[in-house]
Design an enzyme around this catalytic site. Structure first.
Site, mmCIF file in Angstrom:
data_model
loop_
_atom_site.group_PDB
_atom_site.id
_atom_site.type_symbol
_atom_site.label_atom_id
_atom_site.label_comp_id
_atom_site.label_asym_id
_atom_site.label_seq_id
_atom_site.Cartn_x
_atom_site.Cartn_y
_atom_site.Cartn_z
ATOM 1 N N LYS A 269 0.848 -1.199 0.000
ATOM 2 C CA LYS A 269 0.000 0.000 0.000
ATOM 3 C C LYS A 269 0.883 1.248 0.000
ATOM 4 O O LYS A 269 2.094 1.159 0.237
ATOM 5 C CB LYS A 269 -0.913 -0.021 1.228
ATOM 6 C CG LYS A 269 -0.178 -0.008 2.550
ATOM 7 C CD LYS A 269 -1.109 -0.392 3.695
ATOM 8 C CE LYS A 269 -0.361 -0.373 5.015
ATOM 9 N NZ LYS A 269 -1.172 -0.957 6.092
ATOM 10 N N TYR B 160 17.815 29.295 8.980
ATOM 11 C CA TYR B 160 16.645 29.999 9.507
ATOM 12 C C TYR B 160 16.595 29.905 11.029
ATOM 13 O O TYR B 160 16.767 28.831 11.599
ATOM 14 C CB TYR B 160 15.360 29.388 8.944
ATOM 15 C CG TYR B 160 15.128 29.702 7.498
ATOM 16 C CD1 TYR B 160 14.972 31.016 7.076
ATOM 17 C CD2 TYR B 160 15.059 28.676 6.561
ATOM 18 C CE1 TYR B 160 14.751 31.309 5.730
ATOM 19 C CE2 TYR B 160 14.831 28.957 5.212
ATOM 20 C CZ TYR B 160 14.681 30.277 4.806
ATOM 21 O OH TYR B 160 14.458 30.565 3.486
#
Ligand SMILES: *Cc1c(COP(=O)(O)O)cnc(C)c1O
Length: 366
Positions: free
Chosen positions: A35, A256
């Site tokens: 899946k 950042y």
């Protein structure tokens, strides 16, 4: 030239891991669970690497169609059955086995068979305590007999909530007792075990095991230590390269928010991989990244993440690796860095990282 990030899918590792499942569950047939695009590895690679499986288990009937179009003649199990009644004829045409987990799905089958359809192979799912999908034990027997009366080839199925508790989880015992008690007087093949049960609850294998994550070489618990001795191999190796190097002075900050502060003069490598590639933004400083040592033997060093992961890039501490240069190869996860180690440093499990590799990452099947 494209960005240097690349996910290599090693079909040899698929074969190895499937053999490990065979060794651990020699009496059982194997549903290889593919899946979520084979946990992010792609159906094509899974079909090539796992072709000796007994069947493939998946969710989306379009994936079943893809397997049939590619010539797969073995069994296919729709793990959550059908989502809509009007897919029954299509499922029959594709010769899918069906999970049946609720009253609606039983009625659809009764309806379909009243029109003279061929009987399906059915894996009837019992809710033995996880309380996600499945019929409650009181309703289970009646459901079984209704489907049996239609001529369906019946199998008993359940799913464990806590098989990843390595030290004999008491809830696995309780679920197993519930399941075994209910099916005691209804003979049919069984399917119980996910990867965790195959590894740690060997009294609960059943006739069909359903391994997912272990076929991909990652851990059901999210901790690589737990599977180290199972000798599985990572199927996906996520690579990139150093695309720039910064020379920092003591006290300089990186990226950042300036999360990381250089404790001394040091080199920082900028790697072409960010959260838009599927690398977790939550990764903490110290998350391992492997850098090629440049030696012919392919050896390398761990150069930990420093500073916040940004969309397209991340930064690593090169103090361990004076030889590292622009163009040095980097492994984000794979054979050198278990995906579970990256996941642990990011507050998640390997499953999530593998499934989340972004479409923009080029894939190579090896
Ligand atoms: C996903 C899934 C599996 C495989 O689980 P792993 O933990 O990846 O081994 C097995 N059975 C069912 C019903 C599933 O949905």
């Amino acid at each position: 030239m494209n960005r240097p990030i690349l996910a290599s899918i090693h079909t040899e590792a698929f074969r190895h891991n499937l053999n490990r499942v065979r060794e651990l569950a020699p009496e059982s047939k194997i549903w290889s669970v593919i899946k979520a695009r084979s946990y992010g590895h792609g159906l094509e690679a899974a079909l090539r690497g796992l072709e000796s499986t007994d069947g493939f288990a998946l969710l989306d009937i379009q994936d079943a169609r893809w397997l049939r179009d590619r010539g797969w003649k073995g069994r296919i199990l729709l793990l959550e059955g059908l989502f809509h009644q009007n897919e029954l004829a299509f499922a029959q045409e594709l010769a899918c086995d069906l999970v049946v987990h609720c009253e609606n799905q039983i009625q659809w089958l009764e309806d379909f068979h009243s029109k003279g359809a061929k009987p399906f192979n059915v894996f009837l799912k019992m809710n033995s305590g996880m309380n996600r999908l499945g019929l409650n034990p009181e309703l289970y027997k009646l459901a079984f007999h209704r489907l049996h009366a239609l001529g369906c080839h019946m199998h008993h199925m359940t799913h464990f909530a806590n098989a990843d508790q390595v030290d004999q989880s008491p809830t696995v015992g309780a679920q197993l007792e519930c399941f075994n008690g209910m099916i005691a007087d209804i003979a049919a093949p069984t399917s119980l075990a996910n990867s965790a049960a195959i590894l740690w609850h060997r009294n609960a294998l059943g006739d069909w095991v359903r391994p997912g994550i272990m076929l991909y070489g990652a851990s059901p618990t999210g901790s690589y230590q737990d599977i180290e001795h199972a000798h599985l191999q990572a199927v996906m190796h996520l690579h990139s390269e150093i695309i720039d190097i910064q020379e920092l002075r003591k006290g300089d900050r990186v990226g950042y928010g300036g999360r990381y502060e250089a404790p001394e003069a040091m080199r920082i490598g900028v790697v072409a991989c960010g959260y838009a590639d599927g690398y977790p933004r939550q990764a903490k400083d110290g998350t391992p990244v492997w850098v090629d040592g440049g030696a012919s033997d392919g050896s390398g060093l761990i150069c930990p993440l420093v500073g916040r992961v940004s969309m397209d890039m991340m930064t690593i501490d090169l103090r361990n690796a004076p030889q590292a240069h622009i163009g040095s190869r980097v492994e984000l996860w794979g054979a050198q860095v278990p995906v579970d180690d990256v996941a642990q440093m990011s507050g998640t499990i390997g499953y999530e990282l593998l499934c989340a590799v972004a479409p923009r990452v080029a894939v190579e099947i090896k």
